[in-house]
Design a protein around this motif. Structure first.
Motif, PDB file in Angstrom:
ATOM      1  N   ALA A  99       0.835  -1.206   0.000  1.00 14.95           N
ATOM      2  CA  ALA A  99       0.000   0.000   0.000  1.00 14.95           C
ATOM      3  C   ALA A  99       0.868   1.254   0.000  1.00 14.95           C
ATOM      4  CB  ALA A  99      -0.937  -0.005   1.202  1.00 14.95           C
ATOM      5  N   ALA A 100       1.953   1.237   0.766  1.00 14.40           N
ATOM      6  CA  ALA A 100       2.868   2.388   0.785  1.00 14.40           C
ATOM      7  C   ALA A 100       3.533   2.577  -0.576  1.00 14.40           C
ATOM      8  CB  ALA A 100       3.917   2.203   1.873  1.00 14.40           C
ATOM      9  N   ALA A 101       3.933   1.491  -1.206  1.00 11.28           N
ATOM     10  CA  ALA A 101       4.561   1.581  -2.523  1.00 11.28           C
ATOM     11  C   ALA A 101       3.583   2.129  -3.556  1.00 11.28           C
ATOM     12  CB  ALA A 101       5.076   0.210  -2.957  1.00 11.28           C
ATOM     13  N   LEU A 102       2.342   1.670  -3.504  1.00  8.76           N
ATOM     14  CA  LEU A 102       1.334   2.181  -4.442  1.00  8.76           C
ATOM     15  C   LEU A 102       1.083   3.661  -4.224  1.00  8.76           C
ATOM     16  CD1 LEU A 102      -1.222  -0.758  -4.499  1.00  8.76           C
ATOM     17  CD2 LEU A 102       0.255   0.005  -6.363  1.00  8.76           C
ATOM     18  N   TRP A 103       1.011   4.081  -2.954  1.00  6.52           N
ATOM     19  CA  TRP A 103       0.788   5.500  -2.663  1.00  6.52           C
ATOM     20  C   TRP A 103       1.960   6.335  -3.171  1.00  6.52           C
ATOM     21  CZ3 TRP A 103       3.354   8.978   0.630  1.00  6.52           C
ATOM     22  CH2 TRP A 103       2.735  10.222   0.731  1.00  6.52           C
ATOM     23  N   LEU A 104       3.192   5.869  -2.918  1.00  7.36           N
ATOM     24  CA  LEU A 104       4.362   6.616  -3.376  1.00  7.36           C
ATOM     25  C   LEU A 104       4.417   6.729  -4.893  1.00  7.36           C
ATOM     26  CD1 LEU A 104       7.091   5.342  -0.912  1.00  7.36           C
ATOM     27  CD2 LEU A 104       6.257   7.691  -1.130  1.00  7.36           C
ATOM     28  N   ALA A 105       3.878   5.744  -5.585  1.00  2.00           N
ATOM     29  CA  ALA A 105       3.870   5.766  -7.050  1.00  2.00           C
ATOM     30  C   ALA A 105       2.715   6.583  -7.614  1.00  2.00           C
ATOM     31  CB  ALA A 105       3.805   4.336  -7.586  1.00  2.00           C
ATOM     32  N   SER A 106       1.806   7.022  -6.747  1.00  2.00           N
ATOM     33  CA  SER A 106       0.626   7.746  -7.215  1.00  2.00           C
ATOM     34  C   SER A 106       0.863   9.254  -7.259  1.00  2.00           C
ATOM     35  CB  SER A 106      -0.566   7.459  -6.288  1.00  2.00           C
ATOM     36  OG  SER A 106      -0.424   8.175  -5.069  1.00  2.00           O
ATOM     37  N   ASP A 107      -0.054   9.966  -7.897  1.00  2.00           N
ATOM     38  CA  ASP A 107       0.010  11.427  -7.949  1.00  2.00           C
ATOM     39  C   ASP A 107      -0.163  12.045  -6.566  1.00  2.00           C
ATOM     40  OD1 ASP A 107       0.418  11.416 -10.678  1.00  2.00           O
ATOM     41  OD2 ASP A 107      -1.705  11.702 -11.162  1.00  2.00           O
ATOM     42  N   ALA A 108      -0.784  11.338  -5.641  1.00  2.00           N
ATOM     43  CA  ALA A 108      -0.998  11.856  -4.288  1.00  2.00           C
ATOM     44  C   ALA A 108       0.319  12.112  -3.568  1.00  2.00           C
ATOM     45  CB  ALA A 108      -1.854  10.892  -3.476  1.00  2.00           C
ATOM     46  N   ALA A 109       1.379  11.442  -3.986  1.00  2.00           N
ATOM     47  CA  ALA A 109       2.683  11.596  -3.338  1.00  2.00           C
ATOM     48  C   ALA A 109       3.659  12.401  -4.195  1.00  2.00           C
ATOM     49  CB  ALA A 109       3.266  10.218  -3.040  1.00  2.00           C
ATOM     50  N   SER A 110       3.142  13.205  -5.097  1.00  2.00           N
ATOM     51  CA  SER A 110       4.017  13.910  -6.044  1.00  2.00           C
ATOM     52  C   SER A 110       4.982  14.882  -5.374  1.00  2.00           C
ATOM     53  CB  SER A 110       3.174  14.650  -7.084  1.00  2.00           C
ATOM     54  OG  SER A 110       2.391  15.649  -6.446  1.00  2.00           O
ATOM     55  N   TYR A 111       4.675  15.356  -4.173  1.00  2.00           N
ATOM     56  CA  TYR A 111       5.552  16.314  -3.505  1.00  2.00           C
ATOM     57  C   TYR A 111       6.420  15.665  -2.430  1.00  2.00           C
ATOM     58  CZ  TYR A 111       7.116  20.830  -1.758  1.00  2.00           C
ATOM     59  OH  TYR A 111       7.883  21.884  -1.386  1.00  2.00           O
ATOM     60  N   VAL A 112       6.297  14.370  -2.233  1.00  2.00           N
ATOM     61  CA  VAL A 112       7.074  13.670  -1.216  1.00  2.00           C
ATOM     62  C   VAL A 112       8.478  13.432  -1.746  1.00  2.00           C
ATOM     63  CG1 VAL A 112       7.284  11.547   0.136  1.00  2.00           C
ATOM     64  CG2 VAL A 112       5.048  12.590  -0.218  1.00  2.00           C
ATOM     65  N   MET A 113       9.453  13.841  -0.959  1.00  2.00           N
ATOM     66  CA  MET A 113      10.851  13.651  -1.321  1.00  2.00           C
ATOM     67  C   MET A 113      11.390  12.458  -0.542  1.00  2.00           C
ATOM     68  SD  MET A 113      11.036  16.055  -3.343  1.00  2.00           S
ATOM     69  CE  MET A 113       9.942  17.399  -3.689  1.00  2.00           C
ATOM     70  N   GLY A 114      12.396  11.786  -1.034  1.00  2.00           N
ATOM     71  CA  GLY A 114      12.965  10.605  -0.413  1.00  2.00           C
ATOM     72  C   GLY A 114      13.286  10.757   1.066  1.00  2.00           C
ATOM     73  N   PRO A 115      14.061  11.787   1.471  1.00  2.00           N
ATOM     74  CA  PRO A 115      14.402  11.901   2.888  1.00  2.00           C
ATOM     75  C   PRO A 115      13.182  12.084   3.783  1.00  2.00           C
ATOM     76  CG  PRO A 115      15.896  13.213   1.579  1.00  2.00           C
ATOM     77  CD  PRO A 115      14.793  12.732   0.653  1.00  2.00           C
ATOM     78  N   ALA A 116      12.152  12.744   3.284  1.00  2.00           N
ATOM     79  CA  ALA A 116      10.949  12.958   4.103  1.00  2.00           C
ATOM     80  C   ALA A 116      10.191  11.667   4.326  1.00  2.00           C
ATOM     81  CB  ALA A 116      10.041  13.972   3.427  1.00  2.00           C
ATOM     82  N   ALA A 117      10.298  10.738   3.424  1.00  2.00           N
ATOM     83  CA  ALA A 117       9.550   9.486   3.532  1.00  2.00           C
ATOM     84  C   ALA A 117      10.237   8.463   4.418  1.00  2.00           C
ATOM     85  CB  ALA A 117       9.336   8.886   2.138  1.00  2.00           C
ATOM     86  N   ARG A 118      11.474   8.702   4.786  1.00  2.00           N
ATOM     87  CA  ARG A 118      12.222   7.715   5.569  1.00  2.00           C
ATOM     88  C   ARG A 118      11.736   7.622   6.999  1.00  2.00           C
ATOM     89  NH1 ARG A 118      18.261   6.666   5.287  1.00  2.00           N
ATOM     90  NH2 ARG A 118      17.365   4.822   6.208  1.00  2.00           N
ATOM     91  N   ARG A 119      11.304   8.679   7.591  1.00  2.00           N
ATOM     92  CA  ARG A 119      10.929   8.650   9.009  1.00  2.00           C
ATOM     93  C   ARG A 119       9.583   9.243   9.238  1.00  2.00           C
ATOM     94  NH1 ARG A 119      14.760   5.617  11.187  1.00  2.00           N
ATOM     95  NH2 ARG A 119      16.784   6.090  10.454  1.00  2.00           N
TER      96      ARG A 119
END
Length: 58
Positions: free
Chosen positions: A38-58
């Motif tokens: 579910a997290a991988a699908l969300w990250l691949a979606s347009d909903a996560a377009s502004y999420v940067m790698g370091p922000a998603a780590r923690r």
């Protein structure tokens, strides 16, 4: 993605190992495969377009 380890059913054969691994996870449990998916699908979606790698780590 940097998910915490999934505690496999095989670790049920070694409760000490499962306890050691889960003690290092803030949620005190391993991820379920569905949760990682579910997290991988969300990250691949347009909903996560502004999420940067370091922000998603923690």
């Amino acid at each position: 993605m940097d998910p915490h380890p999934c505690v496999a059913q095989a670790s049920a054969q070694n409760p000490g190992f499962a306890k050691l691994v889960t003690s290092t996870i803030p949620a005190r449990r391993g991820a379920q495969p569905e949760e990682v998916a579910a997290a991988a699908l969300w990250l691949a979606s347009d909903a996560a377009s502004y999420v940067m790698g370091p922000a998603a780590r923690r």
